[in-house]
Design an enzyme around this catalytic site. Sequence first.
Site, PDB file in Angstrom:
ATOM      1  CB  ILE A  61      39.839  39.633  50.918  1.00 23.78           C
ATOM      2  CG1 ILE A  61      38.951  39.193  52.061  1.00 23.78           C
ATOM      3  CG2 ILE A  61      39.129  39.501  49.581  1.00 23.78           C
ATOM      4  CD1 ILE A  61      37.763  40.116  52.291  1.00 23.78           C
ATOM      5  CG  HIS A  97      44.640  47.242  43.151  1.00 28.44           C
ATOM      6  ND1 HIS A  97      43.585  47.903  42.545  1.00 28.44           N
ATOM      7  CD2 HIS A  97      44.552  45.957  42.739  1.00 28.44           C
ATOM      8  CE1 HIS A  97      42.878  47.052  41.824  1.00 28.44           C
ATOM      9  NE2 HIS A  97      43.459  45.857  41.911  1.00 28.44           N
TER      10      HIS A  97
HETATM   11  P1  5GP Z   1      41.939  43.497  40.569  1.00 28.51           P
HETATM   12  O1  5GP Z   1      41.252  42.417  39.793  1.00 28.51           O
HETATM   13  O2  5GP Z   1      41.118  44.770  40.622  1.00 28.51           O
HETATM   14  O3  5GP Z   1      43.349  43.732  40.079  1.00 28.51           O
HETATM   15  O4  5GP Z   1      42.129  42.952  42.031  1.00 28.51           O
HETATM   16  C1  5GP Z   1      41.316  43.283  43.101  1.00 28.51           C
HETATM   17  C2  5GP Z   1      41.781  42.447  44.257  1.00 28.51           C
HETATM   18  O5  5GP Z   1      41.190  42.977  45.443  1.00 28.51           O
HETATM   19  C3  5GP Z   1      41.387  40.982  44.187  1.00 28.51           C
HETATM   20  O6  5GP Z   1      42.558  40.167  44.237  1.00 28.51           O
HETATM   21  C4  5GP Z   1      40.465  40.785  45.401  1.00 28.51           C
HETATM   22  O7  5GP Z   1      40.633  39.534  46.017  1.00 28.51           O
HETATM   23  C5  5GP Z   1      40.887  41.929  46.300  1.00 28.51           C
HETATM   24  N1  5GP Z   1      39.821  42.424  47.185  1.00 28.51           N
HETATM   25  C6  5GP Z   1      38.528  42.720  46.845  1.00 28.51           C
HETATM   26  N2  5GP Z   1      37.848  43.171  47.900  1.00 28.51           N
HETATM   27  C7  5GP Z   1      38.710  43.170  48.954  1.00 28.51           C
HETATM   28  C8  5GP Z   1      38.590  43.531  50.317  1.00 28.51           C
HETATM   29  O8  5GP Z   1      37.524  43.963  50.800  1.00 28.51           O
HETATM   30  N3  5GP Z   1      39.689  43.403  51.106  1.00 28.51           N
HETATM   31  C9  5GP Z   1      40.877  42.922  50.607  1.00 28.51           C
HETATM   32  N4  5GP Z   1      41.898  42.837  51.465  1.00 28.51           N
HETATM   33  N5  5GP Z   1      41.029  42.578  49.316  1.00 28.51           N
HETATM   34  C10 5GP Z   1      39.966  42.692  48.497  1.00 28.51           C
END
Ligand code: 5GP
Length: 123
Positions: free
Chosen positions: A34, A104
């Site tokens: 997103i 992820h």
């Molecule tokens: P992390 O920091 O946990 O590795 O990355 C989480 C990722 O999830 C971030 O890049 C953030 O932009 C993405 N993200 C968070 N909420 C959402 C959402 O509701 N939809 C999508 N498609 N991505 C999300």
Amino acid sequence: MAYDPNNIFAKILRGEIPCNKVYEDEHALAFHDINPQAPVHVLVIPKGEYVSMADFTASAPEELVVGFMRAVGKTAETLGLVEPGYRTLANAGANAHQEVPHLHIHIFGGKPLGPMLDRQFSN
Ligand code: 5GP
């Protein structure tokens, strides 16, 4: 860390929140981030309740571990990133700033991506 079934990716997997889907099979779902940090920024998540890579590889059935990794490769292929190149990354825990507590793998691509990490760290 216990799995939180109300995390945002769990809701996406259950179809409670929409996503811009790139690839899906029985093991995994891939969708656009997103808040993209590269021209192409896609997330691949396993279909199961796993917080991190350590949790996933310790607890998931082998078929799911294999299927998930294959889905990462297929997603990169679907996005046309194999020939130009791309980067995968998985954050886990506080030091990596993991925001969403569902495993992820980020796929980044669409331009030369620069150095892998900040090279200015010091001990
Ligand atoms: P992390 O920091 O946990 O590795 O990355 C989480 C990722 O999830 C971030 O890049 C953030 O932009 C993405 N993200 C968070 N909420 C959402 C959402 O509701 N939809 C999508 N498609 N991505 C999300």
